[in-house]
Design a protein around this motif. Structure first.
Motif, mmCIF file in Angstrom:
data_model
loop_
_atom_site.group_PDB
_atom_site.id
_atom_site.type_symbol
_atom_site.label_atom_id
_atom_site.label_comp_id
_atom_site.label_asym_id
_atom_site.label_seq_id
_atom_site.Cartn_x
_atom_site.Cartn_y
_atom_site.Cartn_z
ATOM 1 N N GLY A 55 0.797 -1.217 0.000
ATOM 2 C CA GLY A 55 0.000 0.000 0.000
ATOM 3 C C GLY A 55 0.830 1.269 0.000
ATOM 4 N N MET A 56 2.146 1.130 0.168
ATOM 5 C CA MET A 56 3.026 2.299 0.185
ATOM 6 C C MET A 56 3.785 2.403 -1.133
ATOM 7 N N LYS A 57 3.802 3.595 -1.685
ATOM 8 C CA LYS A 57 4.513 3.855 -2.940
ATOM 9 C C LYS A 57 5.863 4.488 -2.629
ATOM 10 N N VAL A 58 6.922 3.834 -3.081
ATOM 11 C CA VAL A 58 8.272 4.343 -2.840
ATOM 12 C C VAL A 58 8.753 5.112 -4.070
ATOM 13 N N LEU A 59 9.206 6.335 -3.838
ATOM 14 C CA LEU A 59 9.810 7.160 -4.880
ATOM 15 C C LEU A 59 11.321 7.033 -4.773
ATOM 16 N N GLU A 60 11.979 6.777 -5.884
ATOM 17 C CA GLU A 60 13.436 6.801 -5.896
ATOM 18 C C GLU A 60 13.920 7.059 -7.317
ATOM 19 N N TRP A 61 15.046 7.762 -7.404
ATOM 20 C CA TRP A 61 15.582 8.155 -8.697
ATOM 21 C C TRP A 61 17.063 7.838 -8.765
ATOM 22 N N GLU A 62 17.523 7.295 -9.896
ATOM 23 C CA GLU A 62 18.946 7.286 -10.171
ATOM 24 C C GLU A 62 19.337 8.724 -10.486
ATOM 25 N N MET A 63 20.471 9.159 -9.949
ATOM 26 C CA MET A 63 20.800 10.578 -10.019
ATOM 27 C C MET A 63 22.235 10.809 -10.492
ATOM 28 N N GLU A 64 22.436 11.971 -11.089
ATOM 29 C CA GLU A 64 23.755 12.429 -11.507
ATOM 30 C C GLU A 64 24.187 13.580 -10.599
ATOM 31 N N PRO A 65 25.492 13.867 -10.526
ATOM 32 C CA PRO A 65 25.947 14.987 -9.696
ATOM 33 C C PRO A 65 25.220 16.282 -10.052
ATOM 34 N N GLY A 66 24.712 16.968 -9.019
ATOM 35 C CA GLY A 66 24.012 18.223 -9.229
ATOM 36 C C GLY A 66 22.513 18.098 -9.362
ATOM 37 N N ASP A 67 21.995 16.877 -9.525
ATOM 38 C CA ASP A 67 20.556 16.683 -9.418
ATOM 39 C C ASP A 67 20.143 16.927 -7.969
ATOM 40 N N ALA A 68 18.870 17.136 -7.723
ATOM 41 C CA ALA A 68 18.420 17.379 -6.353
ATOM 42 C C ALA A 68 17.032 16.785 -6.132
ATOM 43 N N ILE A 69 16.866 16.136 -4.998
ATOM 44 C CA ILE A 69 15.540 15.750 -4.529
ATOM 45 C C ILE A 69 15.111 16.782 -3.506
ATOM 46 N N LEU A 70 13.903 17.283 -3.656
ATOM 47 C CA LEU A 70 13.308 18.213 -2.705
ATOM 48 C C LEU A 70 12.182 17.482 -2.005
ATOM 49 N N PHE A 71 12.187 17.493 -0.660
ATOM 50 C CA PHE A 71 11.139 16.776 0.054
ATOM 51 C C PHE A 71 10.749 17.490 1.336
ATOM 52 N N ASP A 72 9.505 17.306 1.725
ATOM 53 C CA ASP A 72 8.929 17.885 2.923
ATOM 54 C C ASP A 72 9.575 17.263 4.158
ATOM 55 N N PHE A 73 9.741 18.047 5.240
ATOM 56 C CA PHE A 73 10.301 17.505 6.486
ATOM 57 C C PHE A 73 9.499 16.311 6.996
ATOM 58 N N ARG A 74 8.210 16.229 6.624
ATOM 59 C CA ARG A 74 7.367 15.133 7.097
ATOM 60 C C ARG A 74 7.422 13.893 6.207
ATOM 61 N N THR A 75 8.047 13.990 5.061
ATOM 62 C CA THR A 75 8.087 12.859 4.134
ATOM 63 C C THR A 75 9.026 11.784 4.663
ATOM 64 N N ALA A 76 8.513 10.578 4.826
ATOM 65 C CA ALA A 76 9.329 9.463 5.312
ATOM 66 C C ALA A 76 10.348 9.081 4.236
ATOM 67 N N HIS A 77 11.590 8.887 4.662
ATOM 68 C CA HIS A 77 12.642 8.575 3.701
ATOM 69 C C HIS A 77 13.726 7.733 4.357
ATOM 70 N N GLY A 78 14.530 7.119 3.546
ATOM 71 C CA GLY A 78 15.648 6.305 3.991
ATOM 72 C C GLY A 78 16.552 6.043 2.801
ATOM 73 N N ALA A 79 17.555 5.204 2.988
ATOM 74 C CA ALA A 79 18.462 4.866 1.887
ATOM 75 C C ALA A 79 19.111 3.526 2.175
ATOM 76 N N ARG A 80 19.423 2.810 1.122
ATOM 77 C CA ARG A 80 20.155 1.554 1.288
ATOM 78 C C ARG A 80 21.608 1.855 1.657
ATOM 79 N N GLY A 81 22.331 0.825 2.022
ATOM 80 C CA GLY A 81 23.765 0.970 2.196
ATOM 81 C C GLY A 81 24.425 1.257 0.857
ATOM 82 N N ASN A 82 25.703 1.547 0.893
ATOM 83 C CA ASN A 82 26.453 1.802 -0.341
ATOM 84 C C ASN A 82 27.377 0.623 -0.602
ATOM 85 N N LEU A 83 26.887 -0.319 -1.381
ATOM 86 C CA LEU A 83 27.656 -1.537 -1.644
ATOM 87 C C LEU A 83 28.518 -1.425 -2.895
#
Length: 273
Positions: free
Chosen positions: A193-221
């Motif tokens: 029921g939850m939709k996850v937003l994620e983008w592959e990104m290049e240097p200088g791209d930016a994600i803008l998000f609300d302080f209330r938006t739940a977020h996380g990240a995987r490890g860097n393998l």
């Protein structure tokens, strides 16, 4: 597919109603090339910060690799002063927040070394902060290409009735004493029921998000560093609030009272319409 906005010259672009509507609806948008001309400046600032750490800096290690973070250093890092005051960030923040002003809250450097296994836990920023309001935005600006180690966000979570239980990144323990009236930490990968937003990104791209938006990240393998600068902004309706314990960032001795706007000598208004 997650929404994204493409632009080569964000500093001269008027953010359109579609972009704002996506931000208000999902709590996050990705803007391509927003800081394309600022990558070298940000990289130099991150390096200066890592060589001159503050008392709040930490290296979280869990197995191979490590996760460095430090915050509230912008006034002593000239490259960050330039990004905060001279880049398009402030005007862009005001636009997506639908605010007359953009007041700078703080900077946050986040560096995951190659092979870092520990993920960034799912969380919202707002319960850690001593500020509340509907007009907030955080910029997440990578200066390295990112794929699997990109930021992940739960669409619409900025509209949830309750906040997620804030946890300590080091051991996932409760940030404040007791559980309080919080939602448990979600696992959107197991909740259809939850939709996850994620983008592959290049240097200088930016994600803008609300302080209330739940977020996380995987490890860097991967075999490469993942460096990012986060810039946090608040708008017209932001006010100081008290939390159940010491907030992060703590900002000792600020002297503010609940319901007051953040003091501008500590948190400058960088843009005003």
């Amino acid at each position: 597919m997650a929404s994204q906005i493409d632009t080569q010259t964000i500093d001269t672009q008027v953010i359109d109603a579609k972009t704002i509507a996506e931000y208000q609806r999902d709590g996050a948008v990705c803007i391509r090339g927003a800081f394309k001309g600022w990558v070298d400046t940000i990289a130099a600032g991150i390096e200066r910060n890592m060589q001159n750490r503050s008392a709040t800096a930490s290296d979280i290690a869990n197995g191979r690799g490590s996760f460095f973070d430090d915050y509230c250093n912008w006034e002593r890092i000239p490259e960050f002063v330039s990004v905060v005051r001279d880049s398009p960030a402030a005007e862009l923040a005001a636009a997506v927040m639908q605010s007359r002003t953009a007041q700078f809250f703080h900077d946050h450097v986040l560096v995951k070394e190659p092979g870092t296994q520990k993920p960034t836990p799912w969380h919202q920023d707002i319960p850690y902060y001593f500020v509340d309001g509907q007009q907030t935005v955080s910029f997440w600006i990578p200066i390295d290409p990112v794929k699997e180690a990109t930021l992940r966000l739960i669409a619409g979570s900025h509209k949830w009735d309750k906040m997620i239980l804030p946890v300590r990144w080091l051991d996932d323990g409760n940030f404040y004493a007791g559980d309080g009236d919080y939602l448990p930490v979600p696992d959107p990968d197991k909740d259809p029921g939850m939709k996850v937003l994620e983008w592959e990104m290049e240097p200088g791209d930016a994600i803008l998000f609300d302080f209330r938006t739940a977020h996380g990240a995987r490890g860097n393998l991967t075999s490469a560093r993942r460096r990012a600068l986060s810039l946090r902004w608040v708008g017209d309706d932001a006010r100081y609030v008290e939390r159940p314990g010491r907030t992060s960032p703590p900002y000792h001795g600020h002297g503010m009272q609940p319901g007051q706007r953040l003091r501008e000598d500590w948190f400058p208004v960088v843009f005003q319409r």
